[in-house]
Design a protein around this motif. Sequence first.
Motif, PDB file in Angstrom:
ATOM      1  N   ILE A 165      -4.898  -3.292   4.122  1.00  0.00           N
ATOM      2  CA  ILE A 165      -4.186  -3.760   5.307  1.00  0.00           C
ATOM      3  C   ILE A 165      -5.159  -3.886   6.480  1.00  0.00           C
ATOM      4  CG2 ILE A 165      -2.470  -3.048   7.037  1.00  0.00           C
ATOM      5  CD1 ILE A 165      -0.897  -1.834   4.762  1.00  0.00           C
ATOM      6  N   THR A 213       8.274   5.888   2.347  1.00  0.00           N
ATOM      7  CA  THR A 213       8.216   6.878   1.252  1.00  0.00           C
ATOM      8  C   THR A 213       8.323   8.325   1.755  1.00  0.00           C
ATOM      9  OG1 THR A 213       6.715   5.335   0.164  1.00  0.00           O
ATOM     10  CG2 THR A 213       6.915   7.511  -0.823  1.00  0.00           C
ATOM     11  N   SER A 248       6.883   1.500   3.925  1.00  0.00           N
ATOM     12  CA  SER A 248       8.176   1.342   3.256  1.00  0.00           C
ATOM     13  C   SER A 248       9.001   2.630   3.270  1.00  0.00           C
ATOM     14  CB  SER A 248       7.963   0.861   1.830  1.00  0.00           C
ATOM     15  OG  SER A 248       7.153   1.768   1.129  1.00  0.00           O
ATOM     16  N   LEU A 255      -8.440   2.355  15.993  1.00  0.00           N
ATOM     17  CA  LEU A 255      -7.024   2.654  15.741  1.00  0.00           C
ATOM     18  C   LEU A 255      -6.815   4.162  15.617  1.00  0.00           C
ATOM     19  CD1 LEU A 255      -4.097   1.745  14.877  1.00  0.00           C
ATOM     20  CD2 LEU A 255      -4.958   1.716  12.536  1.00  0.00           C
ATOM     21  N   ALA A 259       0.839  -1.212   0.000  1.00  0.00           N
ATOM     22  CA  ALA A 259       0.000   0.000   0.000  1.00  0.00           C
ATOM     23  C   ALA A 259       0.867   1.253   0.000  1.00  0.00           C
ATOM     24  CB  ALA A 259      -0.904  -0.012   1.231  1.00  0.00           C
ATOM     25  N   HIS A 260       1.991   1.223  -0.752  1.00  0.00           N
ATOM     26  CA  HIS A 260       2.879   2.394  -0.672  1.00  0.00           C
ATOM     27  C   HIS A 260       2.246   3.618  -1.337  1.00  0.00           C
ATOM     28  CE1 HIS A 260       4.719   1.099  -4.642  1.00  0.00           C
ATOM     29  NE2 HIS A 260       4.432   2.356  -4.845  1.00  0.00           N
ATOM     30  N   LEU A 315      -2.512   6.924   6.461  1.00  0.00           N
ATOM     31  CA  LEU A 315      -2.966   6.012   7.512  1.00  0.00           C
ATOM     32  C   LEU A 315      -3.408   4.688   6.897  1.00  0.00           C
ATOM     33  CD1 LEU A 315      -5.073   8.636   9.486  1.00  0.00           C
ATOM     34  CD2 LEU A 315      -2.768   7.864   9.994  1.00  0.00           C
ATOM     35  N   CYS A 366       4.918   4.467   8.842  1.00  0.00           N
ATOM     36  CA  CYS A 366       5.796   4.809   7.701  1.00  0.00           C
ATOM     37  C   CYS A 366       5.860   3.740   6.614  1.00  0.00           C
ATOM     38  CB  CYS A 366       7.179   5.196   8.173  1.00  0.00           C
ATOM     39  SG  CYS A 366       8.225   3.811   8.616  1.00  0.00           S
ATOM     40  N   GLY A 418       7.456   0.034  16.180  1.00  0.00           N
ATOM     41  CA  GLY A 418       6.578   0.368  17.300  1.00  0.00           C
ATOM     42  C   GLY A 418       5.155   0.615  16.841  1.00  0.00           C
ATOM     43  N   HIS A 478       7.959  -4.565   7.119  1.00  0.00           N
ATOM     44  CA  HIS A 478       7.903  -3.276   6.414  1.00  0.00           C
ATOM     45  C   HIS A 478       9.036  -2.355   6.869  1.00  0.00           C
ATOM     46  CE1 HIS A 478       4.304  -4.641   4.677  1.00  0.00           C
ATOM     47  NE2 HIS A 478       3.489  -4.354   5.673  1.00  0.00           N
ATOM     48  N   ASP A 509       6.757  10.234  10.541  1.00  0.00           N
ATOM     49  CA  ASP A 509       5.682   9.498   9.869  1.00  0.00           C
ATOM     50  C   ASP A 509       5.391   8.305  10.772  1.00  0.00           C
ATOM     51  OD1 ASP A 509       4.047   7.839   8.481  1.00  0.00           O
ATOM     52  OD2 ASP A 509       5.157   7.885   6.595  1.00  0.00           O
TER      53      ASP A 509
HETATM   54  N1  SAM Z   1       3.315   5.476   3.393  1.00  0.00           N
HETATM   55  C1  SAM Z   1       3.682   4.075   3.435  1.00  0.00           C
HETATM   56  C2  SAM Z   1       4.525   3.723   2.219  1.00  0.00           C
HETATM   57  O1  SAM Z   1       4.600   4.540   1.282  1.00  0.00           O
HETATM   58  O2  SAM Z   1       5.038   2.612   2.159  1.00  0.00           O
HETATM   59  C3  SAM Z   1       2.505   3.132   3.523  1.00  0.00           C
HETATM   60  C4  SAM Z   1       1.718   3.276   4.765  1.00  0.00           C
HETATM   61  S1  SAM Z   1       0.457   2.062   4.870  1.00  0.00           S
HETATM   62  C5  SAM Z   1      -0.932   2.841   4.187  1.00  0.00           C
HETATM   63  C6  SAM Z   1       0.124   2.040   6.575  1.00  0.00           C
HETATM   64  C7  SAM Z   1       1.198   1.358   7.412  1.00  0.00           C
HETATM   65  O3  SAM Z   1       0.815   1.431   8.790  1.00  0.00           O
HETATM   66  C8  SAM Z   1       1.382  -0.126   7.119  1.00  0.00           C
HETATM   67  O4  SAM Z   1       2.720  -0.374   6.775  1.00  0.00           O
HETATM   68  C9  SAM Z   1       1.023  -0.830   8.412  1.00  0.00           C
HETATM   69  O5  SAM Z   1       1.816  -1.956   8.663  1.00  0.00           O
HETATM   70  C10 SAM Z   1       1.279   0.257   9.445  1.00  0.00           C
HETATM   71  N2  SAM Z   1       0.539   0.134  10.697  1.00  0.00           N
HETATM   72  C11 SAM Z   1      -0.698  -0.391  10.913  1.00  0.00           C
HETATM   73  N3  SAM Z   1      -1.040  -0.257  12.199  1.00  0.00           N
HETATM   74  C12 SAM Z   1      -0.007   0.378  12.812  1.00  0.00           C
HETATM   75  C13 SAM Z   1       0.230   0.833  14.146  1.00  0.00           C
HETATM   76  N4  SAM Z   1      -0.654   0.647  15.105  1.00  0.00           N
HETATM   77  N5  SAM Z   1       1.378   1.468  14.390  1.00  0.00           N
HETATM   78  C14 SAM Z   1       2.299   1.691  13.428  1.00  0.00           C
HETATM   79  N6  SAM Z   1       2.153   1.266  12.168  1.00  0.00           N
HETATM   80  C15 SAM Z   1       1.009   0.632  11.860  1.00  0.00           C
END
Ligand code: SAM
Length: 365
Positions: free
Chosen positions: A300, A230, A228, A309, A200-201, A294, A226, A275, A253, A223
């Motif tokens: 995801i 980006t 990956s 969340l 979902a980058h 988010l 974060c 974390g 990730h 972020d």
């Molecule tokens: N901007 C990112 C990129 O370009 O790769 C993608 C972000 S993706 C939409 C949301 C990310 O939030 C996922 O990698 C997921 O694993 C992570 N995530 C989900 N719940 C989380 C939490 N409670 N704390 C931190 N990260 C979390």
Amino acid sequence: MRLLLTTSQGIEDLAKAEVENLLSGLGVPFRVEEKPLGVEGRILAEVGEALYTDEKGRKRELSVSTYLNERSRLLHRVIVEIASERFEGIGEEEPDLALRRIEEFVSELPVERYVKVSEPFAVRSFRKGEHKITSLDISKTVGKAIFERLERFGKPKVNLDHPAVIFRAELVGEVFFLGIDTTGDSSLHKRPWRVYDHPAHLKASIANALIELAKPDGGPFIDPFCGSGTIPIELALRGYDGRIVGLEKYRKHLIGAKMNALSAGVLERIEFILGDATKLSEYVERVDFAVSNLPYGLKIGRKSMIPGLYSAFFQELSKVLEKRGVFITTEKRAIEKAMTENGFEIKHHRLIGHGGLMVHTYVIE
Ligand code: SAM
């Protein structure tokens, strides 16, 4: 020269400002227009001739398209315009008629001025809106018209796999456009540093638009989801000299984000933390800026988890955020509730096109 520049829908104003800023550095006359002929995700730049003096003191022409391809962070493509035209009513027309109109129009264009006849070419097309013709029909028709025109001057060659010149034909609603695509087959938002592909980058162009909206001024930046990496990577590549943190819940990730940062040459500039963003204050005491896309719950996790969340995250964010946050999500109701319940004020909202959806983007303080 007229350049048609493409970007994501909803960030045309930010891309226009970036292009104006880049062109100002060249000292050439220019005019930049958002959404030419009303087409979203497009910017038109009219630019005068740019010259530079080489090491032997000779005046040489600077390629503005190369300059933009190399410098822009928000654009997807840089296309030298050959012609644009509005084809009234083309959406309702039967395929034969619609394609004949396009063919007649293209066959009158002096395409020979833009390519050497001997250079192998291909036509790539893009179509959006209601039409009875497909993008493949457009590629074939435009390709035929260009071939027949170039035949008057020599022996043209088509090479669909490895063309030396790419013509780009677009039909968006009633607006038809033909140009030379100087970017090539890979859009600029596909960054060469991306060695780990998160499912979902965020597009790098949109990451930069979010950074522009946050206006970070050197203070600590996070972020909190974060993925990956980006957003932190693009910020570091802009030469940001403040603290940059990327938080991510899943090890896989986070390792991917570090691989990406290494490949971008900015690993040393980012603190990556494994974390949970719903415990944000355990990892950072204070940040000035938080920018994130988010989890949407589409790609995801489970969708029912999203309101809880978001609510837990914004509660934590309210303990550490000093200046501004920028967040992007499809989950309008959940995010607005979580932000306002935790005392944040929505300063700005816009929709940005991402992954075929219009995604809600918020600036909060
Ligand atoms: N901007 C990112 C990129 O370009 O790769 C993608 C972000 S993706 C939409 C949301 C990310 O939030 C996922 O990698 C997921 O694993 C992570 N995530 C989900 N719940 C989380 C939490 N409670 N704390 C931190 N990260 C979390």
